[in-house]
Design a protein around this motif. Structure first.
Motif, PDB file in Angstrom:
ATOM      1  N   LEU A   1      10.547  14.075  16.318  1.00 28.27           N
ATOM      2  CA  LEU A   1      10.831  13.729  14.927  1.00 28.27           C
ATOM      3  C   LEU A   1       9.716  12.827  14.421  1.00 28.27           C
ATOM      4  N   ILE A   2       9.094  13.227  13.323  1.00 28.83           N
ATOM      5  CA  ILE A   2       7.879  12.584  12.829  1.00 28.83           C
ATOM      6  C   ILE A   2       8.158  12.002  11.452  1.00 28.83           C
ATOM      7  N   ASP A   3       7.884  10.709  11.301  1.00 26.47           N
ATOM      8  CA  ASP A   3       8.035  10.061  10.005  1.00 26.47           C
ATOM      9  C   ASP A   3       6.723   9.358   9.662  1.00 26.47           C
ATOM     10  N   LEU A   4       6.177   9.668   8.456  1.00 27.82           N
ATOM     11  CA  LEU A   4       4.899   9.091   8.053  1.00 27.82           C
ATOM     12  C   LEU A   4       5.083   7.619   7.726  1.00 27.82           C
ATOM     13  N   ASP A   5       4.140   6.805   8.189  1.00 25.38           N
ATOM     14  CA  ASP A   5       4.202   5.352   7.961  1.00 25.38           C
ATOM     15  C   ASP A   5       3.611   5.016   6.591  1.00 25.38           C
ATOM     16  N   ASP A   6       4.355   4.187   5.850  1.00 26.53           N
ATOM     17  CA  ASP A   6       3.890   3.688   4.542  1.00 26.53           C
ATOM     18  C   ASP A   6       3.478   4.825   3.597  1.00 26.53           C
ATOM     19  N   PHE A   7       4.199   5.935   3.659  1.00 25.22           N
ATOM     20  CA  PHE A   7       3.848   7.049   2.766  1.00 25.22           C
ATOM     21  C   PHE A   7       4.149   6.707   1.315  1.00 25.22           C
ATOM     22  N   LYS A   8       5.095   5.800   1.091  1.00 25.11           N
ATOM     23  CA  LYS A   8       5.458   5.464  -0.285  1.00 25.11           C
ATOM     24  C   LYS A   8       4.286   4.847  -1.042  1.00 25.11           C
ATOM     25  N   THR A   9       3.413   4.153  -0.332  1.00 28.07           N
ATOM     26  CA  THR A   9       2.273   3.538  -1.017  1.00 28.07           C
ATOM     27  C   THR A   9       1.355   4.593  -1.642  1.00 28.07           C
ATOM     28  N   ILE A  10       1.271   5.767  -0.980  1.00 21.76           N
ATOM     29  CA  ILE A  10       0.425   6.838  -1.539  1.00 21.76           C
ATOM     30  C   ILE A  10       1.034   7.356  -2.831  1.00 21.76           C
ATOM     31  N   ASN A  11       2.357   7.599  -2.839  1.00 24.81           N
ATOM     32  CA  ASN A  11       3.014   8.072  -4.054  1.00 24.81           C
ATOM     33  C   ASN A  11       2.890   7.073  -5.189  1.00 24.81           C
ATOM     34  N   ASP A  12       3.093   5.786  -4.866  1.00 27.66           N
ATOM     35  CA  ASP A  12       3.102   4.782  -5.926  1.00 27.66           C
ATOM     36  C   ASP A  12       1.704   4.481  -6.457  1.00 27.66           C
ATOM     37  N   ARG A  13       0.700   4.487  -5.588  1.00 27.47           N
ATOM     38  CA  ARG A  13      -0.656   4.117  -6.030  1.00 27.47           C
ATOM     39  C   ARG A  13      -1.432   5.306  -6.576  1.00 27.47           C
ATOM     40  N   LEU A  14      -1.278   6.470  -5.927  1.00 30.92           N
ATOM     41  CA  LEU A  14      -2.098   7.627  -6.308  1.00 30.92           C
ATOM     42  C   LEU A  14      -1.311   8.711  -7.033  1.00 30.92           C
ATOM     43  N   GLY A  15      -0.015   8.577  -7.091  1.00 30.77           N
ATOM     44  CA  GLY A  15       0.796   9.559  -7.809  1.00 30.77           C
ATOM     45  C   GLY A  15       1.462  10.546  -6.860  1.00 30.77           C
ATOM     46  N   HIS A  16       2.535  11.159  -7.347  1.00 28.91           N
ATOM     47  CA  HIS A  16       3.300  12.091  -6.512  1.00 28.91           C
ATOM     48  C   HIS A  16       2.527  13.379  -6.245  1.00 28.91           C
TER      49      HIS A  16
END
Length: 914
Positions: free
Chosen positions: A509-524
């Motif tokens: 089971l793989i979960d990306l670390d701090d992926f939310k920062t990419i969505n919030d800073r660079l867009g969805h």
């Protein structure tokens, strides 16, 4: 029904009104009225010269001949009809000449005025009547069958026989008297001939049909002949009045009727009127002839013996009964034929409707014989499969069905043959003319026992597009729309199948670390591109037979089949290494790291349990520092259960008074005077005792209790700070620091919550210091907006544990902070080598350059305090100065500070003392 009859009755009247408005019929009408009126006025005694009565007669028939010639020149009229009217015009012209000769005989002959008729007059009359007879005989009738012709012949024979009997009787009884009046035996012959012409016209009209002539026109012509015949037969009535002639009444009327007939014919040719259909199933003319014969029989036997008259009356009555019976039979037959015609018409409509439905249907209707060969196929097959009908007939169904679907076809055939009337359905692929295969749904019914069919009736529908949509929907229901990987539903099914198949199953089971920062800073959109890239890399890492899925968000799963624990560890490590390589998305090199939870399948384990264990291992990997793989062990469940229980108890603790605050002073260097305090939350569990923050704070972060917990800490710290200010005045700390989590900053209205707490407690905004971490505001978004809102309130902001997070110096320009709190890990090395102290030294210079206050955390020795002072630090906190104190201990020290006065406001021992 009555409305239709009324409308048909109104048509002749309307036509007659229009005819009378024409000039020629109007003139003839005036002449007829004048002639009849003159005859009536002169009947008792002569009032005017005889030639006045004779003048209208030749003029009337001359005008009638003119009207006939006019109709004969009508281009819209059929050629036979034009010939008829042309010949009739000739006949009327001859009769007009005969009338002139007759007038000469009556007015200028011997013994004038007289009713004697000369040979020339009789000849002209006979010629005119014969020409009219010739014109009538030359008129073609309607086409009839042999039986209809036989019936017409019999009816015509009845009428003509009756006319012959009547003529014979007239000849024997009235001809001598008529000859005496006219002075010629030929006059009786003329009347008889005219009567036969009239009868023939009636026969033609009633039995043979009008052919190209208008029905109404020929009817009016027959009436004209009848009027002429009656006028000739009534000559004995004026035997004693030689200045009168019966033709002075009948001739203008007959001429008027002839002109009216011509005008009706012309109007019918130029403006056709709908013909009314006959209302009777038989002709009245033969029965009228029988009735006339019966009357003649009664008249001829009026002087016979009573016995003869009884026989005659009985014969007439018997004839009447037979006629009535036959008429009833005619009506019965007519009703039967009408019902039969209606039934046939309805059957024809049903047949046409069925044929139209079959030929124009988008489905294909087929009939197969007992051997499966096509014996009928509807034309729609060419539109659906592009193969002409003749290529199907006589060939078996299997020739057109995909080889892989033959078994389904055979199974359906077996079900159909089980019983008569059985229905079965299957879906098969059928060959198209272009070589492709089209999906078809075949619904078949066994009609082998039906003698009209004797086959299998099938309805075949093209469902290619439907199948395509179904496949797309099924794919969408089981696959992720973004990455095209299997979704949770399909992955669970595959995992269940793999576990049921045997051992050697592992799940990563793989979960990306701090992926939310990419969505919030660079867009969805950028985040979606990263997820697609990650999906591609995971496909590269798996072996044939393994499965990869996106379970949701930034969580992926890899199902390994037939794998050993060592091989599973190797693949998991390869996944972490592969994902650790920067991903280039739209010109951005992004570092994507992942935490992996690995678990081996066990006998009897379900898919949900496998996923649960992998999830537990994945969270353990995150707790151990992220970007690593952790294999599931049994004790993780105990820890997870403990965390879950601890989280539930923490929710209760927030409102039950189990939480309390400790305060660690922040002092100035070198004197060690109190500058501020930092509020630290503690939990005194009723059973566990004192629970360390390192245990319950991560639990609060995970289950969301940190929001309630942080609000409570903020309110309690502000309340306590306001109480110290009221009690100790200027001796109280200058501000109180409160730690705020990233989750709190992202809560909508957090700044308003702080403002409400300050208003409730009466604390000034400048007396509150909100301590946040670099990670909380590194990705910008709502958290950074909340920090700006706090600064707008007048609240100070500190970056806690600075240097341990993303360490972006640009953050110091975008995030409005007042204080940098240097982490203990950098303070520990300040007394070592220059390299060990380099970071602490650099951070002091950065804070000084940006005009920020720097606070050194975790100072534990006097040597560290002296070195920090030498490096430029003027604020510090740590166990060297004081451990976290209860509010009461802080109050005691503040009281002592007040007692000593402001000249001695340092803590014991001195800040730089050893």
């Amino acid at each position: 029904m009555r409305i239709g009859q009324r409308e048909r009755a109104m048509l002749p009247r309307a036509s007659l009104v229009r005819v009378l408005r024409e000039p020629l019929p109007a003139v003839l009408g005036v002449l007829a009225v004048f002639s009849v009126g003159w005859f009536a006025l002169n009947f008792p005694r002569p009032l005017a010269p005889p030639f006045v009565g004779w003048l209208p007669l030749p003029i009337s028939f001359a005008l009638a001949a003119l009207a006939s010639g006019r109709v004969a020149r009508t281009a819209a009229l059929a050629a036979p009809a034009r010939s008829f009217w042309r010949r009739l015009g000739i006949a009327l012209g001859l009769i007009s000449a005969a009338l002139l000769s007759n007038a000469h005989d009556a007015l200028a002959g011997p013994d004038a005025p007289t009713q004697n008729t000369g040979p020339l007059t009789i000849a002209l009359y006979l010629c005119g009547i014969l020409v009219a007879l010739w014109a009538l005989l030359r008129l073609p009738g309607a086409a009839r069958s042999r039986k209809a012709r036989l019936t017409m012949g019999l009816d015509s024979g009845v009428v003509l026989l009756a006319a012959g009997l009547l003529t014979s009787y007239f000849t024997m009884q009235s001809a001598p008297q008529l000859a005496a009046v006219t002075g010629s035996d030929w006059w009786a012959l003329t009347v008889i001939t005219l009567a036969f012409v009239t009868v023939l016209a009636a026969v033609k009209l009633a039995l043979a049909g009008t052919g190209p002539l208008d029905f109404r026109s020929l009817s009016v012509l027959g009436m004209a002949g009848l009027v002429g015949a009656l006028g000739g037969a009534l000559m004995p009535l004026v035997q004693s009045k030689p200045y009168l002639h019966a033709g002075q009444v009948s001739v203008p009327v007959a001429a008027f009727l002839a002109v009216a007939a011509a005008e009706l014919q012309r109007r019918a040719a130029t403006d056709p009127m709908p013909r009314s259909r006959p209302q009777r199933p038989f002709s009245l003319l033969p029965y009228a002839a029988i009735a006339v014969t019966d009357v003649l029989l009664l008249v001829s036997t009026r002087s016979a013996s009573p016995g003869i008259r009884v026989v005659v009356a009985g014969a007439i009555a018997l004839t009447a009964l037979v006629v009535v019976r036959q008429v009833m039979a005619f009506y019965d037959n007519a009703n039967l034929l009408a019902r039969l015609d209606a039934s046939m018409l309805e059957m024809s409509r049903h047949e046409q409707r069925f044929r139209s439905l079959v030929q124009n249907s988008s489905d294909v209707i087929t009939i197969n014989d007992v051997d499966g060969n096509y014996v009928y196929i509807s034309p729609s097959v060419e539109a659906i499969l592009g193969i002409s009908v003749h290529q199907w007939l006589g060939r078996p169904v299997r020739d057109f069905v995909h080889p892989d679907d033959q078994e389904a076809l055979v199974e359906m055939s077996h079900r159909l043959r089980e019983r008569s009337g059985a229905t079965a359905t299957c879906q098969v692929r059928m060959r198209h003319a272009d070589g492709n295969w089209r999906w078809a749904e075949v619904v078949s019914t066994n009609r082998l026992d039906d003698p009209t069919i004797r086959g299998i009736v099938s309805n075949t529908r093209d469902i290619t597009e439907t199948r395509r949509f179904q496949d797309e929907l099924a794919h969408q229901a089981t696959h992720d729309a973004l990455t095209l990987l299997a979704n949770r539903t399909l992955f669970t099914e595959e995992a269940s199948g793999a576990l049921d198949a045997g051992s050697g199953v592992a799940l990563a089971l793989i979960d990306l670390d701090d992926f939310k920062t990419i969505n919030d800073r660079l867009g969805h959109a950028m985040g979606d591109a990263v997820l697609v890239a990650v999906a591609g890399r995971l496909r590269e890492c798996i072996r044939p037979g393994d499965s990869v899925a996106r379970l949701g968000g930034d969580e992926f799963a890899v199902l390994l089949r037939g794998v050993s624990p060592e091989e599973a560890d190797r693949i998991a490590g390869q996944i972490i290494t592969t994902l650790g390589t920067p991903v280039n998305v739209e010109g951005h090199d992004l570092l994507v790291q992942a935490s992996v939870g690995l678990v081996d399948g066990e006998p009897g384990m379900g898919a949900s349990e496998l996923l649960r264990r992998a999830d537990v291992a994945m969270y353990a990997a995150k707790e151990q520092g992220r970007s690593r793989c952790v294999r599931y062990t049994a004790d993780m469940d105990l820890r997870a259960i403990e965390y879950a229980q601890l989280g539930a108890e923490l929710r209760r603790a927030v409102g039950s008074g189990e939480l309390f605050l400790m305060y660690q002073p922040v002092v100035t260097l070198p004197a060690g005077e109190v500058s501020a305090v930092e509020a630290l939350v503690r939990w005194r569990h009723p059973e566990r005792g004192l629970v360390p923050p390192a245990e319950f704070v991560p639990v609060a972060e995970r289950n969301g209790t940190i929001v309630q917990l942080g609000a409570w800490v903020l309110r309690e710290a502000c309340r306590q700070m306001a109480a110290w200010q009221r009690t100790y005045g200027d001796a109280a700390p200058s501000r109180v620091g409160v730690n705020v989590s990233a989750r709190q900053l992202r809560e909508p209205g957090f700044a308003q919550t702080v403002a409400d707490v300050l208003r409730e407690t009466g604390l000034r905004p400048e007396d509150l210091l909100v301590e946040i971490t670099e990670t909380a505001v590194f990705d910008g978004g709502p958290a950074l907006e909340a920090v700006h809102a706090l600064r707008d309130l007048g609240v100070s902001v500190a970056l806690d544990d600075f240097g341990t997070g993303h360490s972006s110096l640009g953050l110091l320009r975008t995030c409005p902070v007042d204080v940098l709190k240097v982490d203990k890990s950098f303070v520990d090395g300040v007394t070592g080598t220059i390299e060990q102290a380099a970071i602490a030294t650099s951070l002091a210079h950065i804070a000084q350059a940006l005009r920020l206050r720097a606070v050194a955390e975790g100072v534990e020795t006097a040597a560290q305090a002296r070195r920090l002072y030498q490096l430029g630090y003027r604020l510090a906190q740590g166990f060297h100065f004081a451990r976290p104190l209860s509010p009461e201990d802080v109050g005691s020290r503040l009281s002592a500070r007040v007692e000593r006065g402001q000249e001695s406001d340092s803590w014991d021992p001195p800040a730089l003392a050893s």
